[in-house]
Design an enzyme around this catalytic site. Structure first.
Site, mmCIF file in Angstrom:
data_model
loop_
_atom_site.group_PDB
_atom_site.id
_atom_site.type_symbol
_atom_site.label_atom_id
_atom_site.label_comp_id
_atom_site.label_asym_id
_atom_site.label_seq_id
_atom_site.Cartn_x
_atom_site.Cartn_y
_atom_site.Cartn_z
ATOM 1 N N LYS A 282 -10.388 -0.257 10.532
ATOM 2 C CA LYS A 282 -10.558 -1.520 9.801
ATOM 3 C C LYS A 282 -10.885 -2.653 10.777
ATOM 4 C CE LYS A 282 -7.169 -0.143 6.298
ATOM 5 N NZ LYS A 282 -7.816 0.103 5.018
ATOM 6 N N ASP B 238 3.387 -3.961 8.205
ATOM 7 C CA ASP B 238 2.153 -3.208 8.000
ATOM 8 C C ASP B 238 1.006 -4.189 8.202
ATOM 9 O OD1 ASP B 238 -0.100 -2.035 7.051
ATOM 10 O OD2 ASP B 238 0.676 -1.530 5.070
ATOM 11 N N CYS C 199 -4.550 2.133 -3.858
ATOM 12 C CA CYS C 199 -3.352 2.747 -3.257
ATOM 13 C C CYS C 199 -2.158 1.800 -3.384
ATOM 14 C CB CYS C 199 -3.566 3.109 -1.788
ATOM 15 S SG CYS C 199 -4.833 4.334 -1.555
ATOM 16 N N GLN D 170 -4.080 -5.122 7.142
ATOM 17 C CA GLN D 170 -5.019 -6.151 6.666
ATOM 18 C C GLN D 170 -4.755 -7.481 7.371
ATOM 19 O OE1 GLN D 170 -7.488 -5.370 4.688
ATOM 20 N NE2 GLN D 170 -6.798 -3.366 3.979
ATOM 21 N N HIS E 16 0.885 -1.177 0.000
ATOM 22 C CA HIS E 16 0.000 0.000 0.000
ATOM 23 C C HIS E 16 0.921 1.224 0.000
ATOM 24 C CE1 HIS E 16 -2.769 2.987 1.721
ATOM 25 N NE2 HIS E 16 -3.762 2.177 1.408
#
Ligand code: PLP
Length: 409
Positions: A228, A202, A366, A205, A125
């Protein structure tokens, strides 16, 4: 102790599901962009703003003390949620983007110099690319990107080929927001450490779809966004290894991050408050605590199982749509199904199926370098969450057949 997974009951806790879009019951397959909120998170936000709101860490009155206690309790909750060894390793930020900017601007500026290398993957991303680019402009370091396979799989051998004595940071996604690929972050962390580099994950997700155990992964930073994880927007987490945080300078300066201030000099407080300058999103943080309660009551392992079987059903159902090609079919996948459909532009697909009340994401997500790597400009993406159900994919498949008829492919 977690309860038996009851999707109908879980769905009843999400007020947004009573919404109709274009006179159709909403089918929300855009949770990777942001998830919807359960009633208990909405209630906590309302209750905090109406009955328990005040600035934190500075007032000596009851409301301020209550708000401070509620905010700090969330730090403990989050540290348990990801199995951090101390609550002081949890820094509240505005989200994953700010968390990575914090790492780049604080750890990065102090520890990197010209000639050093930051390894990322082609599947990042932009939030895990641009902060490193800015850092490179300032330090003379450079970015090296590891490719993925045509099916979206990641191979450690490709990473190993690119690690050199100049590698200082390896920063990777836990799960790709486009391909859904689950990255082997434990093995990547080990490779980073064998080469005297740090590993940043990261987890935007990742932490929303599966249990995360920081001590087991043994990375150095793990970041994610509250919005999220069924929580409010404006609040996120940067977990950092204690001894690394202790040596890092502040990124933002202001109130609440100092010990003693003179006109020309100041001394800073210890982490985490050293990295939390100014008034944070107080009620949002407290409501994030409710979001963690919500997922823990269900059990992250149950959420993972539910979403895994949904994804498998989704792939099977969408495979029956003529002309649909999946983008990302790694055997280790989570959360998202990206696809293209004949000659239909993903933006047109999204607009057309919105007529049937279906929300998906379309675009470059993104992740422009990944699109370029895959020779695509965009994809359509359906993503799942705890409230998703197999019927969502039935409706999506039927709606995509209609798109096919319009485009006449
Ligand atoms: N990383 C990944 C993998 C994401 O999917 C996202 C958001 O979509 C981000 C980073 C950025 O998150 P935020 O916009 O909440 O800071």
């Amino acid at each position: 102790m977690t309860l038996k997974f009851d999707n109908k009951k879980i769905r009843s806790e999400f007020p947004f599901l009573s919404r109709e879009i274009n006179n159709k019951p909403i089918i929300y397959l855009d949770s990777a962009a942001s998830s919807q909120k359960p009633q208990q998170v909405l209630d906590k936000l309302m209750l905090t703003y109406s009955q328990g709101y005040s600035n934190i860490h500075r007032g000596l009155h009851t409301l301020s003390e209550e708000a401070t206690e509620a905010y700090e309790e969330v730090r403990i909750k989050i540290s348990r949620f990801i199995n951090a060894s101390s609550k002081d390793e949890i820094i509240f930020t505005s989200g994953a983007t700010m968390s990575i900017n914090l790492i780049a601007n604080s750890y990065g500026l102090v520890n990197l110099k010209s000639g050093d290398e930051i390894i990322i993957t082609v599947a990042e991303h932009h939030a895990n690319i641009i902060p490193w680019q800015i850092l490179c402009e300032r330090t003379g370091a450079r970015i090296v990107a590891v490719p993925v396979d045509s099916d979206g799989s990641f191979h450690l051998r490709e990473l190993k080929k690119r690690v050199t004595k100049n590698t200082k940071i390896i920063s990777v996604p836990h799960v790709s927001n486009v391909l859904g690929t689950i990255f082997p972050i434990k093995e990547i962390s080990a490779i980073a450490h064998e080469n005297n580099a740090i590993c940043v994950v990261d987890g935007c997700q990742g932490a929303i779809h599966m249990p995360v155990d920081i001590q087991d992964i043994d990375c150095d930073f793990y970041v994610f966004s509250g919005h999220k994880l069924y929580g409010p927007s404006g609040i996120g987490v940067c977990w950092g290894r204690g001894e690394i945080l202790a040596a890092m300078p502040p990124f933002l300066g202001g109130g609440d991050m100092i010990d003693d201030v003179d006109i020309e000099h100041a001394t800073y407080s210890d982490p985490p408050s050293r990295f939390e300058a100014g008034t944070p999103p107080i009620a949002e943080c407290i409501a994030l605590g409710s979001a963690v309660d919500f997922v823990e009551k269900i059990g992250m392992d149950n959420i993972e199982k539910h979403e895994k079987s949904l994804l498998s059903y989704g792939h099977q159902r969408l495979a029956s749509v003529k002309g649909l090609s999946f983008v990302g079919t790694s055997s280790l996948k989570s959360g998202v199904i990206s696809f293209t459909l004949n000659s239909a532009h993903p933006h047109d697909i999204s607009t057309l199926i919105d007529q049937d009340g279906i929300a998906i994401r379309a675009g470059h997500h993104c992740a422009q370098p990944l699109m370029k790597f895959l020779n695509l400009t965009s994809t359509a993406r359906a993503s799942v969450a705890v409230y998703s159900e197999p019927e969502d994919f039935d409706a999506l498949a039927i709606s995509l057949e209609k798109v096919n008829r319009i485009f006449g492919d």
